[in-house]
Scaffold this active site. Structure first.
Site, PDB file in Angstrom:
ATOM      1  N   ASP A  40       2.014 -50.497  29.840  1.00 14.76           N
ATOM      2  CA  ASP A  40       3.227 -51.315  29.991  1.00 14.76           C
ATOM      3  C   ASP A  40       3.671 -51.996  28.702  1.00 14.76           C
ATOM      4  O   ASP A  40       4.637 -52.752  28.702  1.00 14.76           O
ATOM      5  CB  ASP A  40       2.977 -52.423  31.036  1.00 14.76           C
ATOM      6  CG  ASP A  40       2.884 -51.839  32.434  1.00 14.76           C
ATOM      7  OD1 ASP A  40       3.372 -50.703  32.627  1.00 14.76           O
ATOM      8  OD2 ASP A  40       2.328 -52.509  33.309  1.00 14.76           O
ATOM      9  N   HIS A 247      -2.754 -44.378   0.989  1.00 14.51           N
ATOM     10  CA  HIS A 247      -2.177 -44.946   2.210  1.00 14.51           C
ATOM     11  C   HIS A 247      -3.205 -45.730   3.023  1.00 14.51           C
ATOM     12  O   HIS A 247      -3.115 -45.796   4.251  1.00 14.51           O
ATOM     13  CB  HIS A 247      -1.531 -43.847   3.064  1.00 14.51           C
ATOM     14  CG  HIS A 247      -0.241 -43.366   2.487  1.00 14.51           C
ATOM     15  ND1 HIS A 247       0.392 -42.222   2.894  1.00 14.51           N
ATOM     16  CD2 HIS A 247       0.544 -43.882   1.506  1.00 14.51           C
ATOM     17  CE1 HIS A 247       1.509 -42.043   2.191  1.00 14.51           C
ATOM     18  NE2 HIS A 247       1.610 -43.044   1.340  1.00 14.51           N
ATOM     19  N   ASP A 264      -0.530 -53.868  -1.342  1.00 17.27           N
ATOM     20  CA  ASP A 264       0.828 -53.318  -1.334  1.00 17.27           C
ATOM     21  C   ASP A 264       1.435 -53.793  -0.027  1.00 17.27           C
ATOM     22  O   ASP A 264       1.109 -53.272   1.047  1.00 17.27           O
ATOM     23  CB  ASP A 264       0.766 -51.784  -1.409  1.00 17.27           C
ATOM     24  CG  ASP A 264       2.151 -51.133  -1.421  1.00 17.27           C
ATOM     25  OD1 ASP A 264       3.146 -51.812  -1.092  1.00 17.27           O
ATOM     26  OD2 ASP A 264       2.228 -49.929  -1.748  1.00 17.27           O
ATOM     27  N   ASP A 275       8.981 -54.564  -1.186  1.00 15.25           N
ATOM     28  CA  ASP A 275       7.864 -53.635  -1.361  1.00 15.25           C
ATOM     29  C   ASP A 275       7.172 -53.990  -2.677  1.00 15.25           C
ATOM     30  O   ASP A 275       7.629 -53.586  -3.748  1.00 15.25           O
ATOM     31  CB  ASP A 275       8.434 -52.205  -1.380  1.00 15.25           C
ATOM     32  CG  ASP A 275       7.355 -51.136  -1.448  1.00 15.25           C
ATOM     33  OD1 ASP A 275       6.173 -51.481  -1.397  1.00 15.25           O
ATOM     34  OD2 ASP A 275       7.728 -49.948  -1.558  1.00 15.25           O
ATOM     35  N   HIS A 358       1.476 -39.921  -7.842  1.00 13.59           N
ATOM     36  CA  HIS A 358       2.690 -40.182  -7.056  1.00 13.59           C
ATOM     37  C   HIS A 358       3.853 -40.482  -7.974  1.00 13.59           C
ATOM     38  O   HIS A 358       3.695 -40.650  -9.185  1.00 13.59           O
ATOM     39  CB  HIS A 358       2.456 -41.295  -6.025  1.00 13.59           C
ATOM     40  CG  HIS A 358       2.047 -42.629  -6.608  1.00 13.59           C
ATOM     41  ND1 HIS A 358       2.916 -43.465  -7.252  1.00 13.59           N
ATOM     42  CD2 HIS A 358       0.843 -43.255  -6.619  1.00 13.59           C
ATOM     43  CE1 HIS A 358       2.274 -44.558  -7.625  1.00 13.59           C
ATOM     44  NE2 HIS A 358       1.007 -44.455  -7.268  1.00 13.59           N
ATOM     45  N   HIS A 362      11.104 -45.269  -5.527  1.00 14.85           N
ATOM     46  CA  HIS A 362      11.944 -44.737  -4.441  1.00 14.85           C
ATOM     47  C   HIS A 362      13.047 -45.742  -4.192  1.00 14.85           C
ATOM     48  O   HIS A 362      12.944 -46.913  -4.583  1.00 14.85           O
ATOM     49  CB  HIS A 362      11.092 -44.508  -3.182  1.00 14.85           C
ATOM     50  CG  HIS A 362      10.271 -45.701  -2.764  1.00 14.85           C
ATOM     51  ND1 HIS A 362      10.777 -46.755  -2.049  1.00 14.85           N
ATOM     52  CD2 HIS A 362       8.973 -46.033  -3.016  1.00 14.85           C
ATOM     53  CE1 HIS A 362       9.831 -47.660  -1.847  1.00 14.85           C
ATOM     54  NE2 HIS A 362       8.722 -47.254  -2.441  1.00 14.85           N
ATOM     55  N   HIS A 369      11.422 -46.696   2.334  1.00 12.30           N
ATOM     56  CA  HIS A 369      11.787 -45.509   1.550  1.00 12.30           C
ATOM     57  C   HIS A 369      13.229 -45.235   1.960  1.00 12.30           C
ATOM     58  O   HIS A 369      13.493 -44.503   2.902  1.00 12.30           O
ATOM     59  CB  HIS A 369      10.880 -44.325   1.874  1.00 12.30           C
ATOM     60  CG  HIS A 369       9.477 -44.530   1.378  1.00 12.30           C
ATOM     61  ND1 HIS A 369       8.450 -43.664   1.622  1.00 12.30           N
ATOM     62  CD2 HIS A 369       8.932 -45.524   0.616  1.00 12.30           C
ATOM     63  CE1 HIS A 369       7.335 -44.110   1.049  1.00 12.30           C
ATOM     64  NE2 HIS A 369       7.603 -45.238   0.433  1.00 12.30           N
ATOM     65  N   GLU A 412       6.776 -48.479  -9.582  1.00 19.08           N
ATOM     66  CA  GLU A 412       5.406 -48.663  -9.110  1.00 19.08           C
ATOM     67  C   GLU A 412       4.400 -47.678  -9.682  1.00 19.08           C
ATOM     68  O   GLU A 412       3.855 -46.838  -8.970  1.00 19.08           O
ATOM     69  CB  GLU A 412       5.368 -48.599  -7.585  1.00 19.08           C
ATOM     70  CG  GLU A 412       6.097 -47.424  -6.954  1.00 19.08           C
ATOM     71  CD  GLU A 412       5.936 -47.416  -5.424  1.00 19.08           C
ATOM     72  OE1 GLU A 412       4.789 -47.492  -4.964  1.00 19.08           O
ATOM     73  OE2 GLU A 412       6.944 -47.326  -4.721  1.00 19.08           O
ATOM     74  N   TYR A 416      -5.622 -44.232 -10.516  1.00 15.33           N
ATOM     75  CA  TYR A 416      -6.643 -44.154  -9.469  1.00 15.33           C
ATOM     76  C   TYR A 416      -7.776 -43.290 -10.009  1.00 15.33           C
ATOM     77  O   TYR A 416      -7.574 -42.092 -10.255  1.00 15.33           O
ATOM     78  CB  TYR A 416      -6.033 -43.559  -8.190  1.00 15.33           C
ATOM     79  CG  TYR A 416      -4.706 -44.223  -7.856  1.00 15.33           C
ATOM     80  CD1 TYR A 416      -4.664 -45.401  -7.112  1.00 15.33           C
ATOM     81  CD2 TYR A 416      -3.496 -43.706  -8.349  1.00 15.33           C
ATOM     82  CE1 TYR A 416      -3.449 -46.040  -6.852  1.00 15.33           C
ATOM     83  CE2 TYR A 416      -2.288 -44.340  -8.105  1.00 15.33           C
ATOM     84  CZ  TYR A 416      -2.270 -45.498  -7.361  1.00 15.33           C
ATOM     85  OH  TYR A 416      -1.069 -46.126  -7.124  1.00 15.33           O
ATOM     86  N   ARG A 433      -2.285 -50.475  -8.978  1.00 11.30           N
ATOM     87  CA  ARG A 433      -0.840 -50.200  -8.909  1.00 11.30           C
ATOM     88  C   ARG A 433      -0.127 -51.530  -9.101  1.00 11.30           C
ATOM     89  O   ARG A 433      -0.611 -52.577  -8.651  1.00 11.30           O
ATOM     90  CB  ARG A 433      -0.461 -49.561  -7.568  1.00 11.30           C
ATOM     91  CG  ARG A 433       1.017 -49.223  -7.450  1.00 11.30           C
ATOM     92  CD  ARG A 433       1.351 -48.228  -6.327  1.00 11.30           C
ATOM     93  NE  ARG A 433       1.040 -48.708  -4.994  1.00 11.30           N
ATOM     94  CZ  ARG A 433       0.027 -48.310  -4.261  1.00 11.30           C
ATOM     95  NH1 ARG A 433      -0.818 -47.419  -4.722  1.00 11.30           N
ATOM     96  NH2 ARG A 433      -0.170 -48.794  -3.044  1.00 11.30           N
ATOM     97  N   GLU A 435       3.799 -52.878  -8.526  1.00 10.70           N
ATOM     98  CA  GLU A 435       5.075 -52.434  -7.946  1.00 10.70           C
ATOM     99  C   GLU A 435       6.057 -53.594  -7.859  1.00 10.70           C
ATOM    100  O   GLU A 435       5.738 -54.645  -7.307  1.00 10.70           O
ATOM    101  CB  GLU A 435       4.846 -51.868  -6.543  1.00 10.70           C
ATOM    102  CG  GLU A 435       6.134 -51.480  -5.835  1.00 10.70           C
ATOM    103  CD  GLU A 435       5.897 -50.762  -4.507  1.00 10.70           C
ATOM    104  OE1 GLU A 435       4.843 -50.989  -3.880  1.00 10.70           O
ATOM    105  OE2 GLU A 435       6.774 -49.986  -4.101  1.00 10.70           O
TER     106      GLU A 435
HETATM  107  N1  GLY Z   1       4.625 -49.364   0.332  1.00  7.24           N
HETATM  108  C1  GLY Z   1       5.129 -48.064   0.337  1.00  7.24           C
HETATM  109  C2  GLY Z   1       5.423 -47.613  -1.023  1.00  7.24           C
HETATM  110  O1  GLY Z   1       5.069 -48.272  -1.966  1.00  7.24           O
HETATM  111  O2  GLY Z   1       6.068 -46.630  -1.202  1.00  7.24           O
HETATM  112 MN    MN Z   2       7.041 -48.458  -2.820  1.00  5.40          MN
HETATM  113 MN    MN Z   3       4.568 -50.342  -1.864  1.00  4.35          MN
END
Ligand code: GLY
Ligand code: MN
Ligand code: MN
Length: 465
Positions: A40, A247, A264, A275, A358, A362, A369, A412, A416, A433, A435
């Site tokens: 529910d 992730h 993050d 972000d 990466h 974005h 995103h 960002e 790693y 990272r 960002e």
């Molecule tokens: N937090 C998602 C990214 O950095 O793309």
């Molecule tokens: Mn991001």
């Molecule tokens: Mn991020």
């Protein structure tokens, strides 16, 4: 912003969209469905970003229809006193036109009877392709009903087109209202990062058992304390080697004295995402190798920020980042010159991918995103082919988007380092990272997320506080 200003804002967006639909065009935009979590319980409802962009309306089970002549019709939940006792207030179709500046509104159960009437004598039906499961089927059903009336002289639309392209272009360049919200979202998220850093240092100093979820709790506290509705995405709070899992989600792993922590996380405020990523020493003091790697990522981010300006291409900050990181990987021994050659080889053969896998950013907006093509629309047909040195795939490159004032993107870069015999041991398991959220201005870019510092010394100072 008062109600009339916001009213006008959405009406102006609808008018702009209507002008793009072409003669006889009609657009259909549903909001997101409600989704069951288990039995529910439902997931917290989040409206569809396209629908919200055009209405500012946050109730579930609603649809917007716009004609090329600029007439807008809303379908929304009917008033229902019993349901409202359980689920809360509903605006209802009687009040909706006045409250939202629309031409008319109907209860959502009337969709199947009203849509065939709205589609009759139209030429092109626009809707978001491949987003709402079952939408095409429903539109087919409404078109079938229009067809049955062809013998009475009705015209049936003969084209369907993807509405995403038009809306993506509109959403890509943010207006002053959107940027003001995003600045505020960036400030709240920045404060949340500071709070998490300080909690980490304080708990470690007190000899407490720090877990990733303790820091996640600090983020959530700060988001909600300042009116953010929810995190813009699942917060990453990654201690030690977990930071190398791109992730990873905040879990219960211990945050140890001597670890780096990568957070993050960003709040969503009135529909808009922030972000931010920061990486900091759990105890408030970088070790030598941690600082070396951190400063390399920061230098690469600085290069990317300098490359983020109107007239530059979306890919330019990424290329600037890669150049700095690749040189740093050679200098710090993360890549062996004898194996990978010189800087240009490292870039061309993508050897850097081993530690930086990466993109550098974005689009950011209603979606974390965010929508918007990464290819410059006027140059879509210009292609060049290359074979990717890592995957062996042939990749078609098209000219990257030219940055314009009002576009918002993240910057960002990261590093790693997985354990390996050919990598200095003092860097093993570090994931870093940094960002920030940048809005392109007339002369460069403004970082909306720098309420939390990035300099190693400044991070140490605030963690001592
Ligand atoms: N937090 C998602 C990214 O950095 O793309
Ligand atoms: Mn991001
Ligand atoms: Mn991020």
């Amino acid at each position: 912003m008062d109600a009339n200003t916001s009213f006008a804002l959405y009406a102006e967006r609808r008018a702009r969209l209507a002008a793009l639909l072409g003669p006889g065009g009609i657009a259909i935009v549903p909001t997101a469905p409600e989704r069951t979590r288990n039995r529910d319980s439902e997931y917290l409802f989040r409206f569809d970003s396209y629908f919200y962009y055009l209405t500012g309306f946050t109730e579930p089970n609603a649809w917007l229809v716009i004609t090329a002549e600029g007439e807008s019709t809303l379908f929304c939940n009917p008033k229902d006193l019993e349901r409202e006792i359980w689920d809360g207030y509903r605006l209802g179709p009687e009040a909706a036109p006045g409250a939202l500046g629309l031409h008319q509104a109907h209860p959502t159960p009337a969709l199947d009877s009203e849509l065939p009437k709205l589609l009759e004598n139209r030429r092109t039906v626009w809707f978001p392709f491949a987003i709402h499961a079952g939408l095409e089927g429903r539109i087919d059903g409404w078109l079938q009903k229009v067809r049955t009336r062809v013998r009475y002289g009705a015209l049936c639309p003969d084209a369907q087109r993807d509405l995403c392209g038009l809306l993506d272009e509109m959403r890509l360049v943010k207006d002053a209202h959107e940027i003001a919200i995003m600045r505020r979202a960036g400030q709240i998220s920045a404060q949340a990062h500071i709070r998490a850093m300080q909690r980490s240092a304080a708990m470690i100093r007190a000899g407490e058992d720090v877990r990733e979820y303790h820091l996640d709790a600090e983020l959530l506290h700060e988001f909600r304390q300042h009116g953010s509705q929810y995190p813009a995405y699942g917060s990453i709070v990654a201690a030690g080697a977990n930071a190398c899992v791109l992730h990873y989600r905040a879990d219960n792993a211990p945050v140890r004295d001597g670890d780096l922590v990568l957070i993050d996380a960003g709040c969503e405020l009135d529909g808009y995402a922030s972000d931010i990523t920061r990486t900091f020493p759990a105890n408030g003091k970088f070790t030598g190798p941690q600082r070396d790697l951190y400063n390399l990522v920061l230098a690469s981010q600085e290069a990317a920020v300098a490359a983020t300006r109107p007239g530059a291409r979306f890919i330019d900050p990424h290329d600037a980042t890669v150049r700095v990181l690749a040189q740093g990987m050679l200098d710090l021994g993360l890549l062996d010159k004898n194996d990978v050659g010189h800087l240009d080889d490292v870039i061309e053969q993508r050897h850097y991918f081993r530690h930086y896998m990466h993109r550098t950013g974005h689009w950011l907006g209603l979606d974390v995103h965010d929508c918007g093509s990464y290819v410059e629309p006027g140059e879509v047909g210009t292609t060049s082919e290359r074979r990717d040195p890592l995957s062996g795939e042939i990749i078609k490159d098209r000219p990257s988007r030219i940055l314009r004032p009002g576009m918002v993107l993240t910057i960002e870069p990261g590093l790693y380092v997985s354990p390996a015999a050919d990598v200095p041991k003092h860097f093993w398991n570090m994931g870093i990272r940094i960002e920030d959220d940048a809005v392109v201005t007339e002369t460069g870019c403004e970082l909306m997320s720098r309420g939390v510092p990035v300099l190693a010394d400044e991070i140490e100072a605030l963690m001592r506080a």
